[in-house]
Design an enzyme around this catalytic site. Structure first.
Site, PDB file in Angstrom:
ATOM      1  N   ASP A   7     -30.275  50.575  71.081  1.00 10.06           N
ATOM      2  CA  ASP A   7     -29.086  49.997  71.834  1.00 10.06           C
ATOM      3  C   ASP A   7     -29.379  49.296  73.358  1.00 10.06           C
ATOM      4  O   ASP A   7     -30.687  49.648  73.739  1.00 10.06           O
ATOM      5  CB  ASP A   7     -28.160  51.364  72.219  1.00 10.06           C
ATOM      6  CG  ASP A   7     -26.632  50.919  72.949  1.00 10.06           C
ATOM      7  OD1 ASP A   7     -26.081  49.890  72.790  1.00 10.06           O
ATOM      8  OD2 ASP A   7     -26.400  51.778  73.735  1.00 10.06           O
ATOM      9  N   SER A   8     -28.321  48.699  73.824  1.00 14.15           N
ATOM     10  CA  SER A   8     -28.650  48.359  75.263  1.00 14.15           C
ATOM     11  C   SER A   8     -28.915  49.542  76.377  1.00 14.15           C
ATOM     12  O   SER A   8     -29.619  49.492  77.371  1.00 14.15           O
ATOM     13  CB  SER A   8     -27.615  47.590  75.852  1.00 14.15           C
ATOM     14  OG  SER A   8     -26.394  48.315  75.800  1.00 14.15           O
ATOM     15  N   TYR A  39     -25.131  44.567  77.962  1.00 14.02           N
ATOM     16  CA  TYR A  39     -25.360  43.163  77.091  1.00 14.02           C
ATOM     17  C   TYR A  39     -24.015  42.714  77.159  1.00 14.02           C
ATOM     18  O   TYR A  39     -23.954  41.429  77.162  1.00 14.02           O
ATOM     19  CB  TYR A  39     -25.605  43.832  75.631  1.00 14.02           C
ATOM     20  CG  TYR A  39     -27.074  43.928  75.199  1.00 14.02           C
ATOM     21  CD1 TYR A  39     -28.023  43.796  76.268  1.00 14.02           C
ATOM     22  CD2 TYR A  39     -27.278  44.228  73.960  1.00 14.02           C
ATOM     23  CE1 TYR A  39     -29.440  44.184  76.050  1.00 14.02           C
ATOM     24  CE2 TYR A  39     -28.801  44.620  73.795  1.00 14.02           C
ATOM     25  CZ  TYR A  39     -29.736  44.419  74.547  1.00 14.02           C
ATOM     26  OH  TYR A  39     -30.898  44.547  74.276  1.00 14.02           O
ATOM     27  N   CYS A  70     -25.367  49.557  68.437  1.00 10.45           N
ATOM     28  CA  CYS A  70     -24.563  49.004  69.490  1.00 10.45           C
ATOM     29  C   CYS A  70     -23.851  47.807  68.713  1.00 10.45           C
ATOM     30  O   CYS A  70     -24.196  46.934  67.945  1.00 10.45           O
ATOM     31  CB  CYS A  70     -25.472  48.290  70.246  1.00 10.45           C
ATOM     32  SG  CYS A  70     -25.222  47.061  71.617  1.00 10.45           S
ATOM     33  N   ASN A  71     -22.637  47.791  68.934  1.00 13.22           N
ATOM     34  CA  ASN A  71     -21.533  46.925  68.512  1.00 13.22           C
ATOM     35  C   ASN A  71     -22.008  45.654  68.834  1.00 13.22           C
ATOM     36  O   ASN A  71     -21.713  44.648  67.994  1.00 13.22           O
ATOM     37  CB  ASN A  71     -20.095  47.261  68.839  1.00 13.22           C
ATOM     38  CG  ASN A  71     -19.531  48.606  68.394  1.00 13.22           C
ATOM     39  OD1 ASN A  71     -18.584  48.405  67.393  1.00 13.22           O
ATOM     40  ND2 ASN A  71     -19.979  49.746  68.995  1.00 13.22           N
ATOM     41  N   THR A  72     -22.267  45.497  70.264  1.00 11.64           N
ATOM     42  CA  THR A  72     -22.391  44.228  70.757  1.00 11.64           C
ATOM     43  C   THR A  72     -23.807  43.312  70.086  1.00 11.64           C
ATOM     44  O   THR A  72     -23.681  42.535  69.583  1.00 11.64           O
ATOM     45  CB  THR A  72     -22.642  44.245  72.228  1.00 11.64           C
ATOM     46  OG1 THR A  72     -21.786  44.786  73.035  1.00 11.64           O
ATOM     47  CG2 THR A  72     -22.822  42.663  73.139  1.00 11.64           C
ATOM     48  N   CYS A 182     -17.229  50.414  71.102  1.00 11.44           N
ATOM     49  CA  CYS A 182     -18.685  50.265  71.930  1.00 11.44           C
ATOM     50  C   CYS A 182     -19.444  51.605  71.902  1.00 11.44           C
ATOM     51  O   CYS A 182     -18.662  52.533  72.089  1.00 11.44           O
ATOM     52  CB  CYS A 182     -18.494  49.884  73.365  1.00 11.44           C
ATOM     53  SG  CYS A 182     -19.766  50.079  74.445  1.00 11.44           S
ATOM     54  N   THR A 183     -20.689  51.690  71.777  1.00 16.59           N
ATOM     55  CA  THR A 183     -21.029  53.226  71.476  1.00 16.59           C
ATOM     56  C   THR A 183     -21.161  53.831  72.729  1.00 16.59           C
ATOM     57  O   THR A 183     -21.450  55.029  72.944  1.00 16.59           O
ATOM     58  CB  THR A 183     -22.553  52.945  70.781  1.00 16.59           C
ATOM     59  OG1 THR A 183     -23.327  51.880  71.676  1.00 16.59           O
ATOM     60  CG2 THR A 183     -22.261  52.318  69.351  1.00 16.59           C
ATOM     61  N   HIS A 184     -20.989  53.268  73.913  1.00 15.11           N
ATOM     62  CA  HIS A 184     -21.188  54.110  75.026  1.00 15.11           C
ATOM     63  C   HIS A 184     -19.787  54.780  75.453  1.00 15.11           C
ATOM     64  O   HIS A 184     -19.650  55.675  76.202  1.00 15.11           O
ATOM     65  CB  HIS A 184     -21.394  53.125  76.624  1.00 15.11           C
ATOM     66  CG  HIS A 184     -22.535  52.653  76.542  1.00 15.11           C
ATOM     67  ND1 HIS A 184     -23.308  51.689  75.804  1.00 15.11           N
ATOM     68  CD2 HIS A 184     -23.383  52.801  77.572  1.00 15.11           C
ATOM     69  CE1 HIS A 184     -24.694  51.637  76.280  1.00 15.11           C
ATOM     70  NE2 HIS A 184     -24.784  52.215  77.410  1.00 15.11           N
TER      71      HIS A 184
HETATM   72  N1  DGL Z   1     -23.169  50.142  73.645  1.00 14.50           N
HETATM   73  C1  DGL Z   1     -23.034  48.589  73.392  1.00 14.50           C
HETATM   74  C2  DGL Z   1     -22.059  48.256  72.398  1.00 14.50           C
HETATM   75  O1  DGL Z   1     -21.660  49.394  71.503  1.00 14.50           O
HETATM   76  C3  DGL Z   1     -23.052  47.743  74.700  1.00 14.50           C
HETATM   77  C4  DGL Z   1     -22.874  48.106  75.962  1.00 14.50           C
HETATM   78  C5  DGL Z   1     -23.452  46.942  76.800  1.00 14.50           C
HETATM   79  O2  DGL Z   1     -24.668  47.031  76.872  1.00 14.50           O
HETATM   80  O3  DGL Z   1     -22.581  46.457  77.418  1.00 14.50           O
HETATM   81  O4  DGL Z   1     -21.357  47.309  72.320  1.00 14.50           O
END
Ligand code: DGL
Length: 275
Positions: A7-8, A39, A70-72, A182-184
């Site tokens: 992930d980022s 990201y 990470c979805n992105t 988003c996984t965050h």
């Molecule tokens: N955790 C990431 C996601 O699921 C991206 C967060 C980021 O780096 O902007 O999209």
């Protein structure tokens, strides 16, 4: 061999947490590209390069499967990564389909929360076009939540005002299901819930990942009997300092607590249903 998670930043730990439930005896490498987070606020081209560098690093460590937690990153690179590498690669995308199914017939809308980059991408627009036949899906980018998580800031008194401001133009009564794209974001489930005046379902995209990973490894005869050891990397550097490792472990414990609250909720509901 280990399983790679990427992930980022620390968002991917919410997905690793799911996998640990199904595969507690595997060993893992968790790679957070913290030099380049977020990201979601960068261009597709920049992010693509970061992802390929990170995955090449992990591939060189020797991994038997990779979860792009990470979805992105999934929306930018999963197809090309699958072309390049032989090990199985699992990605994550916003769980729009189950959310729409939950809302259909209830006269409620779906709200997808994700990063700006995920929401801009064609992959997301195609997904919604395929599923959303009654125009009930709306979306909102919440880059501030990525920042909060990276700063280990989870206090409701900090997070809730940000959410209230971002959602101030939405008629919150209209929504039945919130998709955490988003996984965050799962760290903030409780704060998100408190914003909505009525009960909402919250779905995250990582829910099937642990199960899928297990199925794939079983089919390839690659199930391990390890100890659940996790090596953490930050943009190519092994994390050795105790404080950071303790913080990562605290996140896993925090996610256990979020899940406990949820499963108690489900149990109570099913008792009610039986009455
Ligand atoms: N955790 C990431 C996601 O699921 C991206 C967060 C980021 O780096 O902007 O999209």
């Amino acid at each position: 061999m280990r399983i790679g998670f990427f992930d980022s930043g620390i968002g991917g730990i919410t997905v690793l947490h799911q996998a640990l439930k199904y595969l507690p005896n595997e060993d893992y490498i968790f790679y957070a590209d913290t030099s380049h987070v977020p990201y979601g606020e960068k261009t597709k081209e920049e992010v693509r390069e970061y992802i390929f560098n990170a995955v090449e690093f992990m591939a060189n460590q020797g991994i038997k499967a990779l979860v792009i937690a990470c979805n992105t990153a999934t929306s930018i690179a999963v197809d090309d990564l699958r072309q390049k590498y032989d090990f199985p690669i699992l990605g994550i995308e916003p769980a729009v389909k189950p959310a729409v199914q939950k809302c259909e017939g209830k006269r409620k809308k779906v709200l997808v929360l994700a990063t700006n980059l995920t929401l801009r991408e064609e992959k997301f627009h195609n997904l919604v076009k395929r599923i959303d036949h009654h125009d009930i899906v709306e979306s909102l980018a919440l880059p501030g939540l990525v920042q909060f998580a990276e700063n280990f800031e989870f206090r409701e008194e900090k997070v809730v005002p940000y959410l209230k401001e971002k959602l101030s133009s939405f008629d919150l009564k209209q929504y039945g299901t919130i998709v955490l794209g988003c996984t965050h974001f799962p760290y903030f489930e409780k704060s998100i819930k408190t914003i909505f005046p009525e009960e909402v379902d919250i779905i995250s995209g990582s829910i099937g990942t642990g199960k899928n990973l297990k199925r794939i490894l079983e089919a390839r005869n690659q199930i391990n009997d390890g100890t659940g050891d996790i090596l953490f990397y930050k943009s190519g550097n092994k994390v050795e300092d105790k404080k950071t490792l303790t913080n990562y472990n605290k996140l896993l414990v925090m996610l256990d607590m979020i899940n406990d609250i949820k499963s108690v909720g489900i149990k109570e509901k099913s008792i009610e249903d039986k009455r």
